[in-house]
Design a protein around this motif. Structure first.
Motif, PDB file in Angstrom:
ATOM      1  N   MET A   1       0.947  -1.016  -0.207  1.00  0.00           N
ATOM      2  CA  MET A   1      -0.019  -0.219  -0.022  1.00  0.00           C
ATOM      3  C   MET A   1       0.924   1.087  -0.048  1.00  0.00           C
ATOM      4  O   MET A   1       2.000   1.283   0.463  1.00  0.00           O
ATOM      5  CB  MET A   1      -0.833  -0.025   1.147  1.00  0.00           C
ATOM      6  N   THR A   2       0.383   2.158  -0.527  1.00  0.00           N
ATOM      7  CA  THR A   2       1.167   3.625  -0.837  1.00  0.00           C
ATOM      8  C   THR A   2       0.524   4.778  -0.288  1.00  0.00           C
ATOM      9  O   THR A   2      -0.847   4.498  -0.001  1.00  0.00           O
ATOM     10  CB  THR A   2       1.633   3.856  -2.216  1.00  0.00           C
ATOM     11  N   GLN A   3       1.163   5.622   0.117  1.00  0.00           N
ATOM     12  CA  GLN A   3       0.607   7.013   0.499  1.00  0.00           C
ATOM     13  C   GLN A   3       1.050   8.004  -0.463  1.00  0.00           C
ATOM     14  O   GLN A   3       2.160   7.897  -1.215  1.00  0.00           O
ATOM     15  CB  GLN A   3       1.049   7.372   1.984  1.00  0.00           C
ATOM     16  N   GLU A   4       0.109   8.697  -0.821  1.00  0.00           N
ATOM     17  CA  GLU A   4       0.421   9.920  -1.843  1.00  0.00           C
ATOM     18  C   GLU A   4       0.791  11.165  -0.752  1.00  0.00           C
ATOM     19  O   GLU A   4       0.370  11.878   0.103  1.00  0.00           O
ATOM     20  CB  GLU A   4      -0.808  10.501  -2.498  1.00  0.00           C
ATOM     21  N   ILE A   5       2.107  11.652  -1.216  1.00  0.00           N
ATOM     22  CA  ILE A   5       2.616  13.271  -0.680  1.00  0.00           C
ATOM     23  C   ILE A   5       2.626  14.116  -1.627  1.00  0.00           C
ATOM     24  O   ILE A   5       3.145  13.976  -2.517  1.00  0.00           O
ATOM     25  CB  ILE A   5       4.001  12.596  -0.022  1.00  0.00           C
ATOM     26  N   LEU A  77      -1.485  16.797   3.513  1.00  0.00           N
ATOM     27  CA  LEU A  77      -1.117  16.512   2.179  1.00  0.00           C
ATOM     28  C   LEU A  77      -0.381  15.011   2.384  1.00  0.00           C
ATOM     29  O   LEU A  77       0.078  15.192   1.388  1.00  0.00           O
ATOM     30  CB  LEU A  77      -0.310  17.589   1.595  1.00  0.00           C
ATOM     31  N   VAL A  78      -0.309  14.553   3.356  1.00  0.00           N
ATOM     32  CA  VAL A  78       0.172  13.051   3.268  1.00  0.00           C
ATOM     33  C   VAL A  78      -0.757  12.134   3.628  1.00  0.00           C
ATOM     34  O   VAL A  78      -1.565  12.048   4.738  1.00  0.00           O
ATOM     35  CB  VAL A  78       1.375  12.959   4.522  1.00  0.00           C
ATOM     36  N   VAL A 133       0.456  25.099  -7.964  1.00  0.00           N
ATOM     37  CA  VAL A 133       1.245  24.018  -8.399  1.00  0.00           C
ATOM     38  C   VAL A 133       1.191  23.103  -7.362  1.00  0.00           C
ATOM     39  O   VAL A 133       1.572  23.514  -6.190  1.00  0.00           O
ATOM     40  CB  VAL A 133       2.633  24.349  -8.922  1.00  0.00           C
ATOM     41  N   GLU A 134       0.969  21.760  -7.519  1.00  0.00           N
ATOM     42  CA  GLU A 134       1.377  20.569  -6.668  1.00  0.00           C
ATOM     43  C   GLU A 134       2.283  19.759  -7.131  1.00  0.00           C
ATOM     44  O   GLU A 134       2.369  19.480  -8.516  1.00  0.00           O
ATOM     45  CB  GLU A 134       0.044  19.897  -6.703  1.00  0.00           C
ATOM     46  N   VAL A 135       3.249  19.246  -6.340  1.00  0.00           N
ATOM     47  CA  VAL A 135       4.188  18.085  -6.817  1.00  0.00           C
ATOM     48  C   VAL A 135       3.738  17.075  -5.804  1.00  0.00           C
ATOM     49  O   VAL A 135       3.774  17.406  -4.598  1.00  0.00           O
ATOM     50  CB  VAL A 135       5.529  18.848  -6.602  1.00  0.00           C
ATOM     51  N   GLU A 136       3.517  15.976  -6.465  1.00  0.00           N
ATOM     52  CA  GLU A 136       3.148  14.527  -5.771  1.00  0.00           C
ATOM     53  C   GLU A 136       4.121  13.687  -5.944  1.00  0.00           C
ATOM     54  O   GLU A 136       4.511  13.334  -7.082  1.00  0.00           O
ATOM     55  CB  GLU A 136       1.983  14.332  -6.061  1.00  0.00           C
ATOM     56  N   ALA A 137       4.418  12.972  -4.846  1.00  0.00           N
ATOM     57  CA  ALA A 137       5.160  11.565  -5.026  1.00  0.00           C
ATOM     58  C   ALA A 137       4.356  10.423  -4.123  1.00  0.00           C
ATOM     59  O   ALA A 137       3.665  10.729  -3.229  1.00  0.00           O
ATOM     60  CB  ALA A 137       6.511  11.869  -4.559  1.00  0.00           C
ATOM     61  N   GLY A 145       6.313  10.913   5.422  1.00  0.00           N
ATOM     62  CA  GLY A 145       5.810  11.821   4.473  1.00  0.00           C
ATOM     63  C   GLY A 145       6.354  13.364   4.697  1.00  0.00           C
ATOM     64  O   GLY A 145       6.687  13.869   3.575  1.00  0.00           O
ATOM     65  N   GLU A 146       6.667  13.522   5.763  1.00  0.00           N
ATOM     66  CA  GLU A 146       7.554  15.034   6.075  1.00  0.00           C
ATOM     67  C   GLU A 146       8.579  15.008   5.329  1.00  0.00           C
ATOM     68  O   GLU A 146       9.032  16.087   4.658  1.00  0.00           O
ATOM     69  CB  GLU A 146       7.649  15.240   7.499  1.00  0.00           C
ATOM     70  N   ALA A 147       9.413  14.013   5.254  1.00  0.00           N
ATOM     71  CA  ALA A 147      10.936  14.020   4.516  1.00  0.00           C
ATOM     72  C   ALA A 147      10.575  14.230   2.988  1.00  0.00           C
ATOM     73  O   ALA A 147      11.340  14.902   2.520  1.00  0.00           O
ATOM     74  CB  ALA A 147      11.640  12.633   5.063  1.00  0.00           C
ATOM     75  N   THR A 148       9.732  13.437   2.728  1.00  0.00           N
ATOM     76  CA  THR A 148       9.381  13.531   1.110  1.00  0.00           C
ATOM     77  C   THR A 148       8.808  15.002   0.833  1.00  0.00           C
ATOM     78  O   THR A 148       9.200  15.474  -0.081  1.00  0.00           O
ATOM     79  CB  THR A 148       8.111  12.287   0.725  1.00  0.00           C
ATOM     80  N   GLN A 149       7.949  15.453   1.643  1.00  0.00           N
ATOM     81  CA  GLN A 149       7.389  16.988   1.537  1.00  0.00           C
ATOM     82  C   GLN A 149       8.841  17.943   1.467  1.00  0.00           C
ATOM     83  O   GLN A 149       8.806  18.688   0.568  1.00  0.00           O
ATOM     84  CB  GLN A 149       6.502  17.263   2.500  1.00  0.00           C
ATOM     85  N   GLU A 150       9.693  17.761   2.293  1.00  0.00           N
ATOM     86  CA  GLU A 150      10.749  18.569   2.346  1.00  0.00           C
ATOM     87  C   GLU A 150      11.552  18.499   1.011  1.00  0.00           C
ATOM     88  O   GLU A 150      11.901  19.526   0.414  1.00  0.00           O
ATOM     89  CB  GLU A 150      11.519  18.508   3.563  1.00  0.00           C
ATOM     90  N   ARG A 151      11.736  17.232   0.462  1.00  0.00           N
ATOM     91  CA  ARG A 151      12.405  17.025  -0.573  1.00  0.00           C
ATOM     92  C   ARG A 151      11.760  17.529  -1.767  1.00  0.00           C
ATOM     93  O   ARG A 151      12.418  18.410  -2.664  1.00  0.00           O
ATOM     94  CB  ARG A 151      12.847  15.568  -1.001  1.00  0.00           C
ATOM     95  N   LEU A 152      10.343  17.404  -1.871  1.00  0.00           N
ATOM     96  CA  LEU A 152       9.711  17.952  -2.948  1.00  0.00           C
ATOM     97  C   LEU A 152       9.606  19.810  -2.818  1.00  0.00           C
ATOM     98  O   LEU A 152       9.769  20.441  -4.022  1.00  0.00           O
ATOM     99  CB  LEU A 152       8.191  17.613  -2.890  1.00  0.00           C
ATOM    100  N   HIS A 153       9.596  20.098  -1.789  1.00  0.00           N
ATOM    101  CA  HIS A 153       9.541  21.489  -1.271  1.00  0.00           C
ATOM    102  C   HIS A 153      10.934  22.069  -2.029  1.00  0.00           C
ATOM    103  O   HIS A 153      10.995  23.099  -2.853  1.00  0.00           O
ATOM    104  CB  HIS A 153       9.531  21.948  -0.020  1.00  0.00           C
TER     105      HIS A 153
END
Length: 179
Positions: A1-5, A77-78, A133-137, A145-153
């Motif tokens: 299962m995945t989560q959208e970040i 957003l996670v 603009v949204e960037v999603e992974a 989720g927070e680490a991914t959000q910071e990378r996308l940020h």
């Protein structure tokens, strides 16, 4: 299962954003209109936490309909997300009411989508709100989720265009009247 970040930003110069994305090889689709009806469980109200609460959405795009349920994990957003095509929007709307959901906000937007390395980029013009603009992974459930959000940020900041980070979903922004 995945989560959208995802990370989301209000855009102040759409042309500059589009040029910066093109310079990084991001090719956006033609705009499509998405007509979304958001749903919340009976008893949930704006201002309450969304963490751990399932929210529904019915989307119509190009004559097709999708049902999505999202459950925010660590912030709005996670989310753990499940989505499927539905044949009849009206019947799905009725099913959601029977399951204990209530309609909250209607969101209509024009969306352009592209890929940026391991992420999806969406440039949205949201009725009543403006350009975003949204960037999603997608990340495995249990991943940060927070680490991914910071990378996308960091990726969005690297574009060098005037944007303002937003931590709420479109339904929350519309409900709050922030246009």
């Amino acid at each position: 299962m995945t989560q959208e970040i995802e990370v989301k930003y209000r855009v102040f110069d759409e042309d500059a954003l589009l040029a910066a994305l093109r310079a990084r090889g991001v090719v956006l689709s033609a705009p499509v209109v998405q007509d979304d009806q958001a749903f919340a469980p009976v008893g949930w109200r704006y201002g309450m936490s969304k963490r751990g609460v399932p929210f529904g959405r019915l989307r119509t795009q190009g004559g097709r309909h999708w049902f999505t349920v999202k459950r925010p994990v660590s912030n709005e957003l996670v989310c753990v997300e499940h989505e499927t095509v539905v044949a009849d929007r009206g019947q799905m709307h009725g099913a959601l009411l029977v399951m204990g959901f209530v309609p909250t906000v209607r969101i209509v937007k024009s969306r352009r989508v592209g890929s940026w390395d391991d992420a999806t980029v969406c440039v949205d013009v949201v009725d009543g709100l403006g350009v975003f603009v949204e960037v999603e992974a997608l990340v495995a459930v249990g991943g940060s989720g927070e680490a991914t959000q910071e990378r996308l940020h960091g990726r969005v900041c690297s574009l060098g265009v005037p944007v303002e980070r937003v931590t709420e979903t479109y339904d929350s922004l519309l409900r709050a009247g922030q246009g």
